[in-house]
Design a protein around this motif. Structure first.
Motif, PDB file in Angstrom:
ATOM      1  N   UNK A 149     -84.992  30.543  87.059  1.00 44.93           N
ATOM      2  CA  UNK A 149     -85.524  30.646  85.701  1.00 44.93           C
ATOM      3  C   UNK A 149     -84.456  30.937  84.654  1.00 44.93           C
ATOM      4  N   UNK A 150     -83.512  31.816  84.975  1.00 41.22           N
ATOM      5  CA  UNK A 150     -82.543  32.258  83.971  1.00 41.22           C
ATOM      6  C   UNK A 150     -81.683  31.136  83.402  1.00 41.22           C
ATOM      7  N   UNK A 151     -81.188  30.179  84.217  1.00 44.96           N
ATOM      8  CA  UNK A 151     -80.415  29.081  83.619  1.00 44.96           C
ATOM      9  C   UNK A 151     -81.228  28.254  82.626  1.00 44.96           C
ATOM     10  N   UNK A 152     -82.518  28.090  82.890  1.00 40.73           N
ATOM     11  CA  UNK A 152     -83.354  27.318  81.975  1.00 40.73           C
ATOM     12  C   UNK A 152     -83.620  28.084  80.682  1.00 40.73           C
ATOM     13  N   UNK A 153     -83.781  29.406  80.801  1.00 41.24           N
ATOM     14  CA  UNK A 153     -83.906  30.230  79.591  1.00 41.24           C
ATOM     15  C   UNK A 153     -82.608  30.158  78.784  1.00 41.24           C
ATOM     16  N   UNK A 154     -81.472  30.162  79.500  1.00 44.06           N
ATOM     17  CA  UNK A 154     -80.186  29.997  78.828  1.00 44.06           C
ATOM     18  C   UNK A 154     -80.071  28.646  78.141  1.00 44.06           C
ATOM     19  N   UNK A 155     -80.628  27.604  78.770  1.00 46.37           N
ATOM     20  CA  UNK A 155     -80.627  26.272  78.162  1.00 46.37           C
ATOM     21  C   UNK A 155     -81.394  26.284  76.843  1.00 46.37           C
ATOM     22  N   UNK A 156     -82.527  26.962  76.815  1.00 47.46           N
ATOM     23  CA  UNK A 156     -83.295  27.084  75.571  1.00 47.46           C
ATOM     24  C   UNK A 156     -82.462  27.773  74.500  1.00 47.46           C
ATOM     25  N   UNK A 157     -81.760  28.838  74.904  1.00 43.63           N
ATOM     26  CA  UNK A 157     -80.901  29.540  73.945  1.00 43.63           C
ATOM     27  C   UNK A 157     -79.817  28.645  73.379  1.00 43.63           C
ATOM     28  N   UNK A 158     -79.189  27.838  74.241  1.00 40.97           N
ATOM     29  CA  UNK A 158     -78.143  26.925  73.782  1.00 40.97           C
ATOM     30  C   UNK A 158     -78.700  25.872  72.828  1.00 40.97           C
ATOM     31  N   UNK A 159     -79.885  25.367  73.131  1.00 41.73           N
ATOM     32  CA  UNK A 159     -80.494  24.358  72.258  1.00 41.73           C
ATOM     33  C   UNK A 159     -80.877  24.962  70.902  1.00 41.73           C
ATOM     34  N   UNK A 160     -81.293  26.215  70.909  1.00 39.50           N
ATOM     35  CA  UNK A 160     -81.591  26.882  69.639  1.00 39.50           C
ATOM     36  C   UNK A 160     -80.332  27.018  68.803  1.00 39.50           C
ATOM     37  N   UNK A 161     -79.244  27.415  69.460  1.00 43.47           N
ATOM     38  CA  UNK A 161     -77.969  27.519  68.745  1.00 43.47           C
ATOM     39  C   UNK A 161     -77.517  26.154  68.235  1.00 43.47           C
ATOM     40  N   UNK A 162     -77.674  25.138  69.091  1.00 44.62           N
ATOM     41  CA  UNK A 162     -77.278  23.791  68.688  1.00 44.62           C
ATOM     42  C   UNK A 162     -78.103  23.254  67.543  1.00 44.62           C
TER      43      UNK A 162
END
Length: 222
Positions: free
Chosen positions: A110-123
Motif C-alpha cells: 500500500x505505501x508505494x501507491x500512497x507515495x505515488x499519489x503524493x508524487x502526482x499531487x506534487x506534479x
C-alpha cells in the motif's frame, strides 16, 4: 466490555450501496471502536502540524509515527470490515491477528501507491502545463483505482504494489459503471464526514471501506 456483546449479525443479501449501513447497525459499537483506533494513528501528525512551536525533532518523530502506522492500520481496517461484511463478530483477537499476519506485507504493497499519489499531487502543481495536466489526469485515474486497493489486500492478500495497481486497473476497466457508482458514494461520504463533527473519527472511514468492500463482493459474485 458489555456494550460490545452484540451478536446476531445479519448477513442477508442487499444492495452494495445500502448493505454497509445494515452491517454498521449490526456491529455499531465494534465498528466505531475500530474507526477510532484507526483515526488515533493520525493524531501525532495532526499535533505536529497543529503546533509548529514544538521542537523540530519532536515534530519529525510524530509525523514519522503516523507515516509508519497508517498503512498497517488501514490494512487491519479493511480486513476487519471484510470480516464484518461476512457476518463475523469483530474481536480484539481478530484485529491483532490481522496485524500480525497481514499488517506488514499489506503495508509494503500500500505505501508505494500512497507515495505515488503524493508524487502526482506534487506534479500537478508544477508550472509546466503539460506535466501538470498529465499528473492531474494520472491522479484522477489512480484515485479511482484506489477504491480497490484495500479490498484486494483484504480479500486476496496482494502484497506486490505493481500487481495491486494492475489488478485495480483491471477491475475499473471491466466494471466502469460500478466503479463510478462506488466512487460517487465514497465522495458523498467524504463530504458528509468533512462537514460533520467527528465524522472522520467515529465512522466515515469504516463507511468508505464497507462501500468499497460490498461493491467488490457484488462484482466477484457475478
Amino acid at each position: 466490555m458489555p456494550f460490545l456483546d452484540d451478536t446476531g449479525v445479519d448477513t442477508g443479501e442487499r444492495s452494495p450501496l445500502w448493505s454497509p449501513f445494515t452491517i454498521i447497525a449490526d456491529q455499531l459499537e465494534r465498528l466505531v471502536v475500530l474507526n477510532i483506533v484507526w483515526a488515533i494513528q493520525w493524531l501525532p501528525a495532526l499535533a505536529a502540524f497543529g503546533w509548529p512551536e514544538l521542537p523540530l525533532v519532536v515534530r519529525v518523530v510524530l509525523i514519522g509515527y503516523t507515516l509508519i502506522a497508517y498503512a498497517p492500520a488501514t490494512v487491519v481496517l479493511y480486513g476487519m470490515v471484510r470480516l464484518a461484511a461476512q457476518g463475523e463478530p469483530l474481536t480484539v483477537f481478530l484485529a491483532t491477528d490481522l496485524l500480525k499476519t497481514r499488517g506488514l506485507d499489506g503495508a509494503k504493497a500500500l505505501m508505494p501507491l500512497v507515495g505515488l499519489i503524493g508524487l502526482l499531487i506534487l506534479g500537478s502543481g508544477v508550472p509546466v502545463t503539460v506535466i501538470s495536466a498529465v499528473c492531474q489526469l494520472a491522479l484522477l485515474f489512480v484515485l479511482v483505482f484506489s477504491n480497490y486497493w484495500g479490498v484486494l489486500i483484504a480479500a486476496r492478500d496482494l502484497r506486490n504494489p505493481v500487481m495491486l495497481l494492475v489488478e485495480s486497473a483491471r477491475l475499473v476497466w471491466h466494471y466502469p459503471a460500478q466503479t463510478l457508482l462506488v466512487t460517487g458514494a465514497v465522495l458523498i461520504a467524504v463530504v458528509l464526514g468533512t462537514i460533520s463533527v467527528g465524522g472522520w473519527v467515529l465512522i466515515v472511514p469504516v463507511v468508505i471501506a464497507l462501500l468499497q468492500t460490498q461493491m467488490f463482493r457484488s462484482l466477484m459474485e457475478k
